[in-house]
Motif scaffolding. Structure first.
Motif, PDB file in Angstrom:
ATOM      1  N   GLN A   1      55.247  40.643  39.404  1.00 56.90           N
ATOM      2  CA  GLN A   1      54.688  39.319  39.678  1.00 56.90           C
ATOM      3  C   GLN A   1      53.217  39.414  40.077  1.00 56.90           C
ATOM      4  OE1 GLN A   1      57.500  38.075  42.692  1.00 56.90           O
ATOM      5  NE2 GLN A   1      58.665  36.817  41.256  1.00 56.90           N
ATOM      6  N   PHE A   2      52.893  40.397  40.936  1.00 50.79           N
ATOM      7  CA  PHE A   2      51.498  40.568  41.347  1.00 50.79           C
ATOM      8  C   PHE A   2      50.639  40.940  40.152  1.00 50.79           C
ATOM      9  CE2 PHE A   2      47.791  42.761  42.910  1.00 50.79           C
ATOM     10  CZ  PHE A   2      47.419  42.035  44.024  1.00 50.79           C
ATOM     11  N   CYS A   3      51.106  41.870  39.321  1.00 43.45           N
ATOM     12  CA  CYS A   3      50.342  42.287  38.146  1.00 43.45           C
ATOM     13  C   CYS A   3      50.132  41.122  37.181  1.00 43.45           C
ATOM     14  CB  CYS A   3      51.053  43.435  37.427  1.00 43.45           C
ATOM     15  SG  CYS A   3      51.040  45.004  38.318  1.00 43.45           S
ATOM     16  N   ASP A   4      51.187  40.360  36.943  1.00 45.50           N
ATOM     17  CA  ASP A   4      51.073  39.205  36.035  1.00 45.50           C
ATOM     18  C   ASP A   4      50.041  38.225  36.552  1.00 45.50           C
ATOM     19  OD1 ASP A   4      53.003  40.291  34.415  1.00 45.50           O
ATOM     20  OD2 ASP A   4      54.642  39.043  35.171  1.00 45.50           O
ATOM     21  N   TRP A   5      50.040  37.989  37.859  1.00 46.34           N
ATOM     22  CA  TRP A   5      49.075  37.058  38.449  1.00 46.34           C
ATOM     23  C   TRP A   5      47.647  37.584  38.295  1.00 46.34           C
ATOM     24  CZ3 TRP A   5      46.007  38.108  42.836  1.00 46.34           C
ATOM     25  CH2 TRP A   5      45.258  37.033  43.298  1.00 46.34           C
ATOM     26  N   MET A   6      47.438  38.862  38.604  1.00 44.88           N
ATOM     27  CA  MET A   6      46.097  39.452  38.486  1.00 44.88           C
ATOM     28  C   MET A   6      45.581  39.361  37.062  1.00 44.88           C
ATOM     29  SD  MET A   6      44.361  40.923  41.073  1.00 44.88           S
ATOM     30  CE  MET A   6      43.464  42.209  40.224  1.00 44.88           C
ATOM     31  N   LEU A   7      46.417  39.713  36.103  1.00 42.84           N
ATOM     32  CA  LEU A   7      45.977  39.733  34.712  1.00 42.84           C
ATOM     33  C   LEU A   7      45.785  38.320  34.157  1.00 42.84           C
ATOM     34  CD1 LEU A   7      48.182  42.664  33.379  1.00 42.84           C
ATOM     35  CD2 LEU A   7      45.794  42.723  34.120  1.00 42.84           C
ATOM     36  N   LYS A   8      46.493  37.354  34.738  1.00 43.47           N
ATOM     37  CA  LYS A   8      46.335  35.970  34.287  1.00 43.47           C
ATOM     38  C   LYS A   8      45.023  35.372  34.745  1.00 43.47           C
ATOM     39  CE  LYS A   8      48.641  31.469  34.274  1.00 43.47           C
ATOM     40  NZ  LYS A   8      49.837  30.693  34.707  1.00 43.47           N
ATOM     41  N   ILE A   9      44.607  35.682  35.989  1.00 44.89           N
ATOM     42  CA  ILE A   9      43.389  35.057  36.524  1.00 44.89           C
ATOM     43  C   ILE A   9      42.134  35.886  36.265  1.00 44.89           C
ATOM     44  CG2 ILE A   9      44.717  33.963  38.355  1.00 44.89           C
ATOM     45  CD1 ILE A   9      43.356  35.935  40.311  1.00 44.89           C
ATOM     46  N   ARG A  10      42.268  37.092  35.709  1.00 41.82           N
ATOM     47  CA  ARG A  10      41.087  37.948  35.546  1.00 41.82           C
ATOM     48  C   ARG A  10      40.041  37.318  34.635  1.00 41.82           C
ATOM     49  NH1 ARG A  10      43.286  42.820  31.561  1.00 41.82           N
ATOM     50  NH2 ARG A  10      44.282  41.480  30.018  1.00 41.82           N
ATOM     51  N   GLY A  11      40.482  36.474  33.683  1.00 41.69           N
ATOM     52  CA  GLY A  11      39.530  35.877  32.754  1.00 41.69           C
ATOM     53  C   GLY A  11      38.514  34.978  33.420  1.00 41.69           C
ATOM     54  N   THR A  12      38.848  34.418  34.579  1.00 45.05           N
ATOM     55  CA  THR A  12      37.918  33.520  35.261  1.00 45.05           C
ATOM     56  C   THR A  12      36.666  34.260  35.710  1.00 45.05           C
ATOM     57  OG1 THR A  12      39.015  33.893  37.391  1.00 45.05           O
ATOM     58  CG2 THR A  12      39.809  32.070  36.053  1.00 45.05           C
ATOM     59  N   GLN A  13      36.798  35.565  35.991  1.00 51.01           N
ATOM     60  CA  GLN A  13      35.637  36.353  36.413  1.00 51.01           C
ATOM     61  C   GLN A  13      34.644  36.502  35.278  1.00 51.01           C
ATOM     62  OE1 GLN A  13      34.659  37.472  39.274  1.00 51.01           O
ATOM     63  NE2 GLN A  13      32.921  38.666  38.579  1.00 51.01           N
ATOM     64  N   ALA A  14      35.118  36.932  34.114  1.00 51.09           N
ATOM     65  CA  ALA A  14      34.232  37.122  32.976  1.00 51.09           C
ATOM     66  C   ALA A  14      33.594  35.818  32.537  1.00 51.09           C
ATOM     67  CB  ALA A  14      35.009  37.752  31.815  1.00 51.09           C
ATOM     68  N   GLU A  15      34.369  34.731  32.591  1.00 48.13           N
ATOM     69  CA  GLU A  15      33.854  33.435  32.161  1.00 48.13           C
ATOM     70  C   GLU A  15      32.757  32.941  33.101  1.00 48.13           C
ATOM     71  OE1 GLU A  15      37.236  30.948  32.011  1.00 48.13           O
ATOM     72  OE2 GLU A  15      38.156  31.999  30.309  1.00 48.13           O
ATOM     73  N   SER A  16      32.970  33.089  34.419  1.00 46.73           N
ATOM     74  CA  SER A  16      32.035  32.524  35.374  1.00 46.73           C
ATOM     75  C   SER A  16      30.782  33.359  35.539  1.00 46.73           C
ATOM     76  CB  SER A  16      32.729  32.380  36.746  1.00 46.73           C
ATOM     77  OG  SER A  16      33.110  33.646  37.246  1.00 46.73           O
ATOM     78  N   VAL A  17      30.906  34.677  35.398  1.00 43.93           N
ATOM     79  CA  VAL A  17      29.764  35.560  35.662  1.00 43.93           C
ATOM     80  C   VAL A  17      29.031  35.949  34.393  1.00 43.93           C
ATOM     81  CG1 VAL A  17      29.056  37.787  36.607  1.00 43.93           C
ATOM     82  CG2 VAL A  17      30.802  36.442  37.755  1.00 43.93           C
ATOM     83  N   TYR A  18      29.798  36.291  33.358  1.00 43.61           N
ATOM     84  CA  TYR A  18      29.165  36.834  32.147  1.00 43.61           C
ATOM     85  C   TYR A  18      29.179  35.892  30.957  1.00 43.61           C
ATOM     86  CZ  TYR A  18      29.563  41.132  34.850  1.00 43.61           C
ATOM     87  OH  TYR A  18      29.471  42.068  35.828  1.00 43.61           O
ATOM     88  N   GLY A  19      29.879  34.761  31.106  1.00 44.83           N
ATOM     89  CA  GLY A  19      29.900  33.797  30.014  1.00 44.83           C
ATOM     90  C   GLY A  19      30.593  34.303  28.772  1.00 44.83           C
ATOM     91  N   ILE A  20      31.677  35.099  28.929  1.00 43.07           N
ATOM     92  CA  ILE A  20      32.381  35.641  27.762  1.00 43.07           C
ATOM     93  C   ILE A  20      33.858  35.287  27.829  1.00 43.07           C
ATOM     94  CG2 ILE A  20      30.784  37.532  27.392  1.00 43.07           C
ATOM     95  CD1 ILE A  20      32.561  39.343  28.936  1.00 43.07           C
TER      96      ILE A  20
END
Length: 299
Positions: A280-299
């Motif tokens: 459950q923890f891994c699924d949550w981490m991998l689900k929200i990780r995209g928000t980092q790339a989108e907000s910081v690097y625009g990818i």
């Protein structure tokens, strides 16, 4: 066939301490009981497991083989006991302090809302989780910085990184930096090893000097404060130092960020199937990780 598991437990403590008296103290039994169990185990196996010396107990070749297997077996038993005892949802996470404070901590509230029964136990490490002798005994999963080439782990890159070259305004004033080769005259700060700087210099056409001034620091928080205090130049994942660059306590002399093969990874020791809370923890981490790339690097 070994008829008494107590003899195995006594052997394990004796092999770790190399001393009958110390083993007896730790097990809260008499020295004669320690000697009895060791002798019984040797009789059952038909081998001497220890050499008795004036300094204590030295493992024989057969004893060393048994000790390595006993350690693994007892660790597996302990892991099983912990999982049964913590069916409510305990997860031990090995964390990098700076990653935790600047990214994870602000997002954990969302996880707690989704999984209110999840019990998290956080354990800091200095990017050493992937190199531990028995990482599963330290944590169920971890965050590691590097290139992702760790055997014995399921490895998930969180997002691609870009690196910023940063230093204090005062350091820049006394060490002008306008071209990559100018860094050869600077003190390069790093954590773990100098692979990041080696990669950066190579990618920017600079041959590292054998006499390069450099300083290895214990962790990224210490590296950050050392950079702010003017000890040298550092490479950081650009999103980690946005606030310092915005406030002006750090400057980026090149005015841009650089590609890198390094990144943050979610890693899980291989072996037994992860428990449901760990999944459950891994699924949550991998689900929200995209928000980092989108907000910081625009990818």
């Amino acid at each position: 066939m070994i008829k008494n598991i107590n003899s195995i437990q006594v052997f394990n403590v004796a092999s770790e301490t190399g001393n009958v008296t110390r083993a007896a103290q730790l097990l809260n039994i008499s020295q004669s009981s320690v000697s009895y169990h060791i002798k019984k185990l040797e009789t059952d196996l038909g081998y001497s497991l220890f050499r008795r010396t004036k300094q204590g107990l030295d493992l024989t070749e057969e004893g060393a083989v048994l000790a390595s297997h006993v350690e693994k077996g007892l660790n597996m038993i302990q892991t099983g006991l912990e999982r049964v005892a913590n069916q409510a949802g305990s997860v031990k996470v090995a964390l990098l302090p700076m990653f935790s404070s600047r990214w994870l901590s602000s997002r954990l509230g969302g996880l707690m809302e989704l999984q209110p029964d999840l019990q998290l136990s956080m354990h800091n490490h200095n990017n050493s989780f992937a190199r531990m002798h028995n990482p599963a005994s330290f944590a169920d999963l971890g965050i590691q910085w590097g290139k992702g080439n760790w055997n014995g782990f399921a490895v998930h890159r969180l997002w691609p990184e870009k690196l910023a070259v940063v230093c204090s305004p005062a350091y820049l004033a006394t060490h002008p930096i306008s071209r990559p080769k100018d860094l050869l005259l600077c003190n390069l700060l790093h954590v773990d090893d100098n692979r990041m700087w080696e990669e950066w210099l190579l990618m920017n056409g600079v041959k590292a000097s054998a006499t390069q001034a450099q300083m290895m620091l214990e962790d990224r928080h210490f590296q950050l404060s050392s950079t702010i205090n003017g000890l040298g130049v550092s490479l950081f994942a650009s999103w980690l130092v946005q606030e310092e660059l915005k406030s002006g306590v750090l400057v980026n002399p090149f005015g841009r960020n650089f590609e890198t093969s390094f990144a943050y990874y979610l890693i899980v020791p291989k072996g037994e199937k992860p428990s449901k809370p760990v999944e459950q923890f891994c699924d949550w981490m991998l689900k929200i990780r995209g928000t980092q790339a989108e907000s910081v690097y625009g990818i």
